[in-house]
Design a protein around this motif. Sequence first.
Motif, PDB file in Angstrom:
ATOM      1  N   GLU A  46    -109.214  -7.729  10.153  1.00 58.87           N
ATOM      2  CA  GLU A  46    -108.545  -6.571  10.750  1.00 58.87           C
ATOM      3  C   GLU A  46    -109.190  -5.264  10.316  1.00 58.87           C
ATOM      4  O   GLU A  46    -109.010  -4.235  10.963  1.00 58.87           O
ATOM      5  CB  GLU A  46    -107.064  -6.576  10.371  1.00 58.87           C
ATOM      6  N   GLU A  47    -109.946  -5.301   9.202  1.00 54.20           N
ATOM      7  CA  GLU A  47    -110.594  -4.087   8.715  1.00 54.20           C
ATOM      8  C   GLU A  47    -111.872  -3.766   9.479  1.00 54.20           C
ATOM      9  O   GLU A  47    -112.489  -2.720   9.271  1.00 54.20           O
ATOM     10  CB  GLU A  47    -110.946  -4.226   7.227  1.00 54.20           C
ATOM     11  N   ALA A  48    -112.304  -4.685  10.367  1.00 55.97           N
ATOM     12  CA  ALA A  48    -113.540  -4.458  11.115  1.00 55.97           C
ATOM     13  C   ALA A  48    -113.410  -3.225  12.000  1.00 55.97           C
ATOM     14  O   ALA A  48    -112.319  -2.808  12.377  1.00 55.97           O
ATOM     15  CB  ALA A  48    -113.862  -5.680  11.976  1.00 55.97           C
ATOM     16  N   GLU A  49    -114.563  -2.657  12.345  1.00 54.84           N
ATOM     17  CA  GLU A  49    -114.584  -1.439  13.157  1.00 54.84           C
ATOM     18  C   GLU A  49    -113.894  -1.681  14.498  1.00 54.84           C
ATOM     19  O   GLU A  49    -114.129  -2.694  15.154  1.00 54.84           O
ATOM     20  CB  GLU A  49    -116.044  -1.022  13.400  1.00 54.84           C
ATOM     21  N   PRO A  50    -113.003  -0.791  14.932  1.00 56.94           N
ATOM     22  CA  PRO A  50    -112.297  -0.978  16.210  1.00 56.94           C
ATOM     23  C   PRO A  50    -113.268  -1.130  17.373  1.00 56.94           C
ATOM     24  O   PRO A  50    -114.319  -0.496  17.417  1.00 56.94           O
ATOM     25  CB  PRO A  50    -111.471   0.302  16.347  1.00 56.94           C
ATOM     26  N   LEU A  51    -112.910  -1.981  18.321  1.00 57.09           N
ATOM     27  CA  LEU A  51    -113.761  -2.250  19.475  1.00 57.09           C
ATOM     28  C   LEU A  51    -114.094  -0.980  20.245  1.00 57.09           C
ATOM     29  O   LEU A  51    -115.210  -0.799  20.728  1.00 57.09           O
ATOM     30  CB  LEU A  51    -113.047  -3.261  20.382  1.00 57.09           C
ATOM     31  N   GLU A  52    -113.126  -0.067  20.342  1.00 55.29           N
ATOM     32  CA  GLU A  52    -113.338   1.137  21.152  1.00 55.29           C
ATOM     33  C   GLU A  52    -114.344   2.101  20.534  1.00 55.29           C
ATOM     34  O   GLU A  52    -114.820   3.009  21.201  1.00 55.29           O
ATOM     35  CB  GLU A  52    -112.000   1.866  21.348  1.00 55.29           C
ATOM     36  N   ALA A  53    -114.661   1.921  19.267  1.00 55.19           N
ATOM     37  CA  ALA A  53    -115.484   2.907  18.554  1.00 55.19           C
ATOM     38  C   ALA A  53    -116.972   2.693  18.747  1.00 55.19           C
ATOM     39  O   ALA A  53    -117.765   3.427  18.156  1.00 55.19           O
ATOM     40  CB  ALA A  53    -115.136   2.866  17.064  1.00 55.19           C
ATOM     41  N   GLN A  54    -117.387   1.748  19.549  1.00 49.40           N
ATOM     42  CA  GLN A  54    -118.811   1.438  19.650  1.00 49.40           C
ATOM     43  C   GLN A  54    -119.141   0.914  21.039  1.00 49.40           C
ATOM     44  O   GLN A  54    -118.247   0.509  21.785  1.00 49.40           O
ATOM     45  CB  GLN A  54    -119.166   0.370  18.610  1.00 49.40           C
ATOM     46  N   PRO A  55    -120.433   0.902  21.389  1.00 46.87           N
ATOM     47  CA  PRO A  55    -120.817   0.288  22.662  1.00 46.87           C
ATOM     48  C   PRO A  55    -120.434  -1.191  22.666  1.00 46.87           C
ATOM     49  O   PRO A  55    -120.459  -1.858  21.632  1.00 46.87           O
ATOM     50  CB  PRO A  55    -122.346   0.451  22.681  1.00 46.87           C
ATOM     51  N   LEU A  56    -120.070  -1.683  23.834  1.00 49.35           N
ATOM     52  CA  LEU A  56    -119.688  -3.087  23.956  1.00 49.35           C
ATOM     53  C   LEU A  56    -120.894  -3.969  23.639  1.00 49.35           C
ATOM     54  O   LEU A  56    -121.973  -3.794  24.209  1.00 49.35           O
ATOM     55  CB  LEU A  56    -119.196  -3.370  25.376  1.00 49.35           C
ATOM     56  N   ARG A  57    -120.688  -4.929  22.735  1.00 50.12           N
ATOM     57  CA  ARG A  57    -121.763  -5.850  22.343  1.00 50.12           C
ATOM     58  C   ARG A  57    -121.492  -7.211  22.970  1.00 50.12           C
ATOM     59  O   ARG A  57    -120.496  -7.850  22.675  1.00 50.12           O
ATOM     60  CB  ARG A  57    -121.827  -5.974  20.816  1.00 50.12           C
ATOM     61  N   VAL A  58    -122.405  -7.624  23.856  1.00 51.87           N
ATOM     62  CA  VAL A  58    -122.253  -8.868  24.601  1.00 51.87           C
ATOM     63  C   VAL A  58    -123.329  -9.836  24.142  1.00 51.87           C
ATOM     64  O   VAL A  58    -124.487  -9.455  23.972  1.00 51.87           O
ATOM     65  CB  VAL A  58    -122.398  -8.606  26.121  1.00 51.87           C
ATOM     66  N   VAL A  59    -122.965 -11.119  23.939  1.00 55.68           N
ATOM     67  CA  VAL A  59    -123.953 -12.088  23.476  1.00 55.68           C
ATOM     68  C   VAL A  59    -123.957 -13.321  24.352  1.00 55.68           C
ATOM     69  O   VAL A  59    -122.906 -13.802  24.779  1.00 55.68           O
ATOM     70  CB  VAL A  59    -123.705 -12.480  21.996  1.00 55.68           C
ATOM     71  N   LEU A  60    -125.152 -13.796  24.657  1.00 51.46           N
ATOM     72  CA  LEU A  60    -125.359 -15.108  25.253  1.00 51.46           C
ATOM     73  C   LEU A  60    -126.087 -15.925  24.191  1.00 51.46           C
ATOM     74  O   LEU A  60    -127.227 -15.623  23.833  1.00 51.46           O
ATOM     75  CB  LEU A  60    -126.185 -15.023  26.534  1.00 51.46           C
ATOM     76  N   ALA A  61    -125.436 -16.953  23.684  1.00 51.60           N
ATOM     77  CA  ALA A  61    -125.979 -17.765  22.594  1.00 51.60           C
ATOM     78  C   ALA A  61    -126.241 -19.181  23.075  1.00 51.60           C
ATOM     79  O   ALA A  61    -125.366 -19.810  23.676  1.00 51.60           O
ATOM     80  CB  ALA A  61    -125.015 -17.779  21.405  1.00 51.60           C
ATOM     81  N   GLY A  62    -127.443 -19.675  22.818  1.00 50.64           N
ATOM     82  CA  GLY A  62    -127.775 -21.040  23.203  1.00 50.64           C
ATOM     83  C   GLY A  62    -129.257 -21.187  23.439  1.00 50.64           C
ATOM     84  O   GLY A  62    -130.046 -20.254  23.214  1.00 50.64           O
ATOM     85  N   ARG A  63    -129.649 -22.368  23.897  1.00 45.44           N
ATOM     86  CA  ARG A  63    -131.051 -22.562  24.251  1.00 45.44           C
ATOM     87  C   ARG A  63    -131.393 -21.661  25.439  1.00 45.44           C
ATOM     88  O   ARG A  63    -130.602 -21.551  26.382  1.00 45.44           O
ATOM     89  CB  ARG A  63    -131.322 -24.030  24.600  1.00 45.44           C
ATOM     90  N   LEU A  64    -132.554 -21.054  25.392  1.00 48.79           N
ATOM     91  CA  LEU A  64    -132.925 -20.099  26.444  1.00 48.79           C
ATOM     92  C   LEU A  64    -133.595 -20.861  27.587  1.00 48.79           C
ATOM     93  O   LEU A  64    -134.815 -20.958  27.696  1.00 48.79           O
ATOM     94  CB  LEU A  64    -133.822 -19.005  25.865  1.00 48.79           C
ATOM     95  N   LEU A  65    -132.734 -21.378  28.460  1.00 49.63           N
ATOM     96  CA  LEU A  65    -133.154 -22.147  29.624  1.00 49.63           C
ATOM     97  C   LEU A  65    -132.656 -21.436  30.877  1.00 49.63           C
ATOM     98  O   LEU A  65    -131.576 -20.841  30.883  1.00 49.63           O
ATOM     99  CB  LEU A  65    -132.551 -23.565  29.582  1.00 49.63           C
ATOM    100  N   TRP A  66    -133.429 -21.538  31.939  1.00 50.96           N
ATOM    101  CA  TRP A  66    -133.036 -20.864  33.173  1.00 50.96           C
ATOM    102  C   TRP A  66    -131.673 -21.343  33.657  1.00 50.96           C
ATOM    103  O   TRP A  66    -130.879 -20.562  34.189  1.00 50.96           O
ATOM    104  CB  TRP A  66    -134.082 -21.092  34.262  1.00 50.96           C
ATOM    105  N   ASP A  67    -131.373 -22.656  33.465  1.00 52.75           N
ATOM    106  CA  ASP A  67    -130.097 -23.147  33.986  1.00 52.75           C
ATOM    107  C   ASP A  67    -128.905 -22.744  33.122  1.00 52.75           C
ATOM    108  O   ASP A  67    -127.763 -23.090  33.441  1.00 52.75           O
ATOM    109  CB  ASP A  67    -130.129 -24.668  34.211  1.00 52.75           C
ATOM    110  N   LYS A  68    -129.149 -22.003  32.047  1.00 48.29           N
ATOM    111  CA  LYS A  68    -128.050 -21.375  31.301  1.00 48.29           C
ATOM    112  C   LYS A  68    -127.661 -20.029  31.925  1.00 48.29           C
ATOM    113  O   LYS A  68    -126.766 -19.347  31.428  1.00 48.29           O
ATOM    114  CB  LYS A  68    -128.443 -21.151  29.842  1.00 48.29           C
TER     115      LYS A  68
END
Length: 393
Positions: free
Chosen positions: A189-211
């Motif tokens: 809960e002590e983490a930086e509030p979501l609104e205080a920063q640019p939205l961070r989006v992640v795609l995690a996995g093998r880097l394959l076209w069908d992903k």
Amino acid sequence: MSKVILFANTDWYLYNFRLSLARKLRELGHEVVLLSPPGEYGPQLRALGFRWEPAPMVRRSLNPLREVTLLMWLVRFLRRERPDLVHGFTIKCAVYGSLSSRLAGVAVRVNAVAGMGYVFSSRDVKAVVLRPLVRRVMRMAFGGKRSMLILQNPDDLALFRTANIVDERAIRVIKGSGVNISRFKPRSEEAEPLEAQPLRVVLAGRLLWDKGIAEYVEAARILKAEGRSVRCILAGTPDPGNPAAVDENLLRGWVRDGLVEWLGHVSDMPALFAETDVAVLPSYREGLPKSMIEAAACALPLIITDAPGCREVVGIDGEEGLMVPVRDGRALAGAIRRLDDDRALARKLGEAARQKALREFDEQIIIERTLAVYREVLEPARQAMPVSGSVVP
């Protein structure tokens, strides 16, 4: 007690996806042998006290001589080991593990097919040509009275039913390999509030076209053109043995253009999810995506495609996450934009995703269901697997 061989196409898979199952089997007093092609995780498995054996397997080989040599090696290995049960993961290991088991006289076989892979998901000519052959081989390998097939979602079950590959009575659906919910948990809960920063989006996995890598980059390009400060992150590496692998030069070009941030291989996924706000996977087809249930357990809102396997993670659009059409970069950009504009919605979806992970994807639930399959196929020979330390008669 029984001797169980867990056979996978990489030692990385055994370490990251099936280590908890191996530990549970060992805890219950069973002998466990881990089998895969050689790699950096094999020694780590041995350091944890497991017996890991390297197999002379090239994952993407289509060389007939090499494949026959591998099959004969497996037959000799199984005759020497005399296991009670062989459990093969992914299509190639399931097929080869079953065929070699039948030749070696191992009666009990469990096959886990996690998604239909390149041959069934790709539109490439090679994949289309191979598809009928692979179906025939699977039909031959997966037959038998004491053979069981584990699938991860109802769409794959429907595919197997339509193709008449396996008697439906020998199929069980278990949703993935599960997630360690005490390791993957919401950020503090002590983490930086979501609104205080640019939205961070992640795609995690093998880097394959069908992903859905192309659609993710398209979405990043759209959002950048709008002047948004969304950070689009890629975590993972290309799989050089996979025909659908993304070329590394393209990846570096996207980084130079400021479209994505590429982290490469990430070993500490809980730490990564603690530093991101949204998890996406615009995949064309999955078994059940491990990275997304891990992100769900971390209470991240999810953006996923309306595709087989993906629908198991986000059942209805707007409940545990947002669902977009397959191969639609504009729709993906729209979903990211929606969460960027409505951070309260992002939090609500993330909380719902965590609750679903607790209900359905806790690895302890998955392990118990897997052991139930073992018991089901071993019981005819009175070699039942124990649960919680007791022996099933």
